[in-house]
Structures are given as structure tokens and as C-alpha cells.
Design a protein around this motif. Structure first.
Motif, PDB file in Angstrom:
ATOM      1  N   PHE A 151       0.871  -1.208  -0.064  1.00 29.26           N
ATOM      2  CA  PHE A 151       0.136   0.017  -0.031  1.00 29.26           C
ATOM      3  C   PHE A 151       0.829   1.059  -0.006  1.00 29.26           C
ATOM      4  O   PHE A 151       1.602   1.483   0.963  1.00 29.26           O
ATOM      5  CB  PHE A 151      -0.881  -0.155   1.277  1.00 29.26           C
ATOM      6  CG  PHE A 151      -1.983   0.888   1.306  1.00 29.26           C
ATOM      7  CD1 PHE A 151      -2.267   1.989   0.180  1.00 29.26           C
ATOM      8  CD2 PHE A 151      -2.616   1.550   2.534  1.00 29.26           C
ATOM      9  CE1 PHE A 151      -3.215   2.654   0.115  1.00 29.26           C
ATOM     10  CE2 PHE A 151      -3.571   2.501   2.584  1.00 29.26           C
ATOM     11  CZ  PHE A 151      -3.733   3.058   1.423  1.00 29.26           C
ATOM     12  N   HIS A 152       0.925   1.921  -1.157  1.00 31.36           N
ATOM     13  CA  HIS A 152       1.949   3.132  -1.493  1.00 31.36           C
ATOM     14  C   HIS A 152       3.217   2.774  -0.926  1.00 31.36           C
ATOM     15  O   HIS A 152       3.846   3.278  -0.088  1.00 31.36           O
ATOM     16  CB  HIS A 152       1.314   4.164  -0.697  1.00 31.36           C
ATOM     17  CG  HIS A 152       0.240   5.011  -1.183  1.00 31.36           C
ATOM     18  ND1 HIS A 152      -0.640   4.366  -2.034  1.00 31.36           N
ATOM     19  CD2 HIS A 152      -0.304   6.305  -1.035  1.00 31.36           C
ATOM     20  CE1 HIS A 152      -1.379   5.254  -2.442  1.00 31.36           C
ATOM     21  NE2 HIS A 152      -1.183   6.280  -1.937  1.00 31.36           N
ATOM     22  N   PRO A 153       4.005   1.689  -1.525  1.00 30.71           N
ATOM     23  CA  PRO A 153       5.240   1.274  -1.558  1.00 30.71           C
ATOM     24  C   PRO A 153       6.164   2.199  -1.832  1.00 30.71           C
ATOM     25  O   PRO A 153       5.995   3.201  -2.735  1.00 30.71           O
ATOM     26  CB  PRO A 153       5.427   0.232  -2.242  1.00 30.71           C
ATOM     27  CG  PRO A 153       4.477   0.354  -3.534  1.00 30.71           C
ATOM     28  CD  PRO A 153       3.326   0.855  -2.911  1.00 30.71           C
ATOM     29  N   GLN A 154       7.322   2.535  -0.974  1.00 34.42           N
ATOM     30  CA  GLN A 154       8.363   3.658  -1.008  1.00 34.42           C
ATOM     31  C   GLN A 154       9.694   2.971  -1.289  1.00 34.42           C
ATOM     32  O   GLN A 154      10.259   2.821  -2.385  1.00 34.42           O
ATOM     33  CB  GLN A 154       8.012   4.455   0.276  1.00 34.42           C
ATOM     34  CG  GLN A 154       9.151   5.554   0.038  1.00 34.42           C
ATOM     35  CD  GLN A 154       8.721   6.684  -0.775  1.00 34.42           C
ATOM     36  OE1 GLN A 154       7.346   7.099  -0.906  1.00 34.42           O
ATOM     37  NE2 GLN A 154       9.602   7.561  -1.401  1.00 34.42           N
ATOM     38  N   GLY A 155      10.305   2.463  -0.084  1.00 31.58           N
ATOM     39  CA  GLY A 155      11.479   1.736  -0.102  1.00 31.58           C
ATOM     40  C   GLY A 155      11.518   0.358  -0.869  1.00 31.58           C
ATOM     41  O   GLY A 155      10.689  -0.249  -0.543  1.00 31.58           O
ATOM     42  N   ILE A 156      12.537   0.005  -1.382  1.00 32.84           N
ATOM     43  CA  ILE A 156      12.729  -1.352  -1.838  1.00 32.84           C
ATOM     44  C   ILE A 156      14.331  -1.659  -1.725  1.00 32.84           C
ATOM     45  O   ILE A 156      15.143  -1.095  -2.196  1.00 32.84           O
ATOM     46  CB  ILE A 156      12.268  -1.329  -3.283  1.00 32.84           C
ATOM     47  CG1 ILE A 156      12.154  -2.883  -3.847  1.00 32.84           C
ATOM     48  CG2 ILE A 156      12.978  -0.482  -4.204  1.00 32.84           C
ATOM     49  CD1 ILE A 156      11.312  -2.768  -5.073  1.00 32.84           C
ATOM     50  N   ALA A 157      14.382  -3.026  -1.304  1.00 37.65           N
ATOM     51  CA  ALA A 157      15.882  -3.537  -1.447  1.00 37.65           C
ATOM     52  C   ALA A 157      15.536  -5.019  -1.731  1.00 37.65           C
ATOM     53  O   ALA A 157      14.891  -5.758  -1.693  1.00 37.65           O
ATOM     54  CB  ALA A 157      16.604  -3.472   0.027  1.00 37.65           C
ATOM     55  N   ILE A 158      17.002  -5.602  -2.204  1.00 37.87           N
ATOM     56  CA  ILE A 158      17.211  -7.023  -2.537  1.00 37.87           C
ATOM     57  C   ILE A 158      18.077  -7.384  -1.580  1.00 37.87           C
ATOM     58  O   ILE A 158      19.198  -6.962  -1.320  1.00 37.87           O
ATOM     59  CB  ILE A 158      17.711  -6.862  -3.876  1.00 37.87           C
ATOM     60  CG1 ILE A 158      17.072  -6.261  -5.070  1.00 37.87           C
ATOM     61  CG2 ILE A 158      17.807  -8.551  -4.401  1.00 37.87           C
ATOM     62  CD1 ILE A 158      15.556  -6.544  -5.259  1.00 37.87           C
ATOM     63  N   ASP A 159      17.863  -8.826  -1.126  1.00 34.58           N
ATOM     64  CA  ASP A 159      18.762  -9.484  -0.215  1.00 34.58           C
ATOM     65  C   ASP A 159      19.506 -10.630  -0.929  1.00 34.58           C
ATOM     66  O   ASP A 159      19.656 -10.540  -2.106  1.00 34.58           O
ATOM     67  CB  ASP A 159      17.607 -10.215   0.949  1.00 34.58           C
ATOM     68  CG  ASP A 159      17.068 -11.467   0.573  1.00 34.58           C
ATOM     69  OD1 ASP A 159      17.331 -11.964  -0.701  1.00 34.58           O
ATOM     70  OD2 ASP A 159      16.301 -12.025   1.264  1.00 34.58           O
ATOM     71  N   GLY A 160      20.347 -11.249  -0.058  1.00 34.65           N
ATOM     72  CA  GLY A 160      21.382 -12.018  -0.768  1.00 34.65           C
ATOM     73  C   GLY A 160      20.834 -13.219  -1.418  1.00 34.65           C
ATOM     74  O   GLY A 160      21.881 -13.995  -2.298  1.00 34.65           O
ATOM     75  N   SER A 161      19.686 -13.538  -1.254  1.00 34.29           N
ATOM     76  CA  SER A 161      19.083 -14.842  -2.081  1.00 34.29           C
ATOM     77  C   SER A 161      18.230 -14.101  -3.441  1.00 34.29           C
ATOM     78  O   SER A 161      17.529 -14.785  -4.041  1.00 34.29           O
ATOM     79  CB  SER A 161      18.097 -15.321  -1.144  1.00 34.29           C
ATOM     80  OG  SER A 161      18.725 -16.119  -0.131  1.00 34.29           O
TER      81      SER A 161
END
Length: 246
Positions: A151-161
Motif C-alpha cells: 500500500f503506497h510502497p516507497q523503499g525497496i531492497a534486494i537480499d542475498g537470495s
């Protein structure tokens, strides 16, 4: 004047060359250059590791750019930015000579690039996450769970998998999605309402993952930082260029 301590250089006034104007985001490449998103004039400043401007006196810009707020760097040193007042993301060549935009999104606010070169974008108004290939091909214009957590996404990151982690600004939660190598990329892996619904998240704005697999998010409205211990796969830190396993 600058002062050097243990190999680090600090400047009283900071680096001011290269057209930096209302900077809102910085990303470091594997070649030690730094990309800065200049929100105030819709430019991009590229600095060497000594702070020298590589993008000229005024930075890189194009008529394709519309209120950029985030940037990610791919393995070929291109910068990818989100145009937060449009439906596009734009790839910028390292020398600033080429801007290529891809129509994929809905008022995108966050962007990340995974280990395989796929680009993931948080669609703030679309309440969804888009996926593009490294050549700009749109794999999905928006993975969604109908606002159950995204719902209204803002930040995003990828992990080691290669899993995708999203901070939901108005959902007050964290969503985990399957990555590009999964049988079903974009599949929601977190509970229906997302993670950390009882952790007093308050408009989580950005998200990062550390070398122990802890997830960190900043709470815009409450001036706090929340850590979710060991929930993600560790990543190599400091994060330079595309995400890597430790």
C-alpha cells in the motif's frame, strides 16, 4: 578545507561542485564513483571518489526526467532512476550521453537491481511492484496483493537470495516478494498483511539489509528506526553496485 583521518576525507562544507541541488539520494558504484539525484533541478551529479565532478558543472539531465527521487546502478555502471511524477524509469549511461526511458510503472518512488540484473520498482500510486529486465523489457507492470500489504510502497531492497523487500509507506508493513530466479517471480512470500504489523512502523520510508540479514527501515512520521532481526538473507556491505552475497 579538508581533513583526512584513517584514510577518510571529511570537508567542513561538503562537496559542492557538479551542480548538486537539493540532493535526495546517493548510490555508490563498484568503480567508487557516486551518483547523486538532484531533485531540485532534475539533474544527476556523478562524482569521482575524490569528489571531482565527472558529469560537468551542472550534471546530467534530459527532458525525460520528472522529479527523480531514487537511483540504482547496474553492473555496466548505468544509473537507473525513477520519475516519481510519471509512469517511467530512465536508464542513464555513465557518461550522460544517453537517456533511455521505459514505460512500466505508476508514480514510482523506489528502485533496486538484483544479482541477475533485473530492475525492481516500487509503484507508489499503483500499490504494486514492477519488474524489468536489464534491457528495459517489462516483465511485469506491477505485482500486487490488492493493498493487503503493498500500500503506497516507497523503499525497496534486494537480499542475498534475490528476494525483494518493500517498505509500505501507508501500509505500515514490510512485504517480501520472490525474486527473478524464482519459479514465480513477484509471488508474495510474507504474511497477508505483511511483516512487522505490530512493530509500530509509522510511514516506513526506506529499507536496507545488512551483512547479518537484519532488515532496517526508517519511520518517516515518528522519527524512529526499526530493525527486524535476521528476517532476510545477508548481503555484502557496504552495498556497492548491484547487491552481492557476503
Amino acid at each position: 578545507a579538508g581533513q583526512s583521518t584513517a584514510g577518510a576525507t571529511a570537508y567542513d562544507e561538503g562537496y559542492i561542485t557538479g551542480g548538486i541541488y537539493y540532493p535526495v539520494f546517493v548510490a555508490i558504484d563498484t568503480n567508487a564513483t557516486a551518483w547523486i539525484v538532484d531533485f531540485g533541478n532534475e539533474h544527476f551529479t556523478l562524482l569521482s571518489n575524490t569528489g571531482q565532478p565527472l558529469s560537468g558543472a551542472n550534471g546530467y539531465t534530459s527532458s525525460q526526467i520528472s522529479f527523480p527521487v531514487a537511483l540504482a546502478i547496474d553492473a555496466n555502471h548505468n544509473g537507473w532512476t525513477v520519475n516519481s511524477e510519471s509512469t517511467t524509469v530512465t536508464k542513464i549511461s555513465p557518461d550522460g550521453s544517453n537517456f533511455t526511458s521505459y514505460d512500466c510503472c505508476n508514480y514510482p518512488k523506489g528502485i533496486a537491481i538484483d544479482q541477475r540484473g533485473f530492475v525492481w520498482v516500487a509503484n507508489y500510486l499503483g500499490d504494486s511492484i514492477s519488474q524489468l529486465a536489464g534491457d528495459g523489457t517489462v516483465i511485469s507492470s506491477g505485482y500486487s496483493d490488492n493493498k493487503a500489504s503493498i500500500f503506497h510502497p516507497q523503499g525497496i531492497a534486494i537480499d542475498g537470495s534475490g528476494h525483494v523487500w518493500v517498505a509500505n509507506y501507508l501500509g505500515n508493513s514490510i512485504t517480501e516478494l520472490a525474486g527473478s530466479a524464482a519459479a514465480s517471480p513477484g509471488q508474495i512470500l510474507s504474511p497477508t498483511a505483511g511483516y512487522a504489523t505490530g512493530a509500530a512502523l509509522n510511514q516506513p520510508f526506506a529499507v536496507a539489509i545488512d551483512a547479518s540479514g537484519n532488515l532496517w527501515t526508517v519511520n518517516f512520521l515518528s522519527n524512529t528506526l526499526t530493525e527486524i532481526i535476521g528476517i532476510a538473507t545477508p548481503v555484502k556491505t557496504p552495498q556497492i553496485g548491484p547487491v552481492q552475497s557476503p
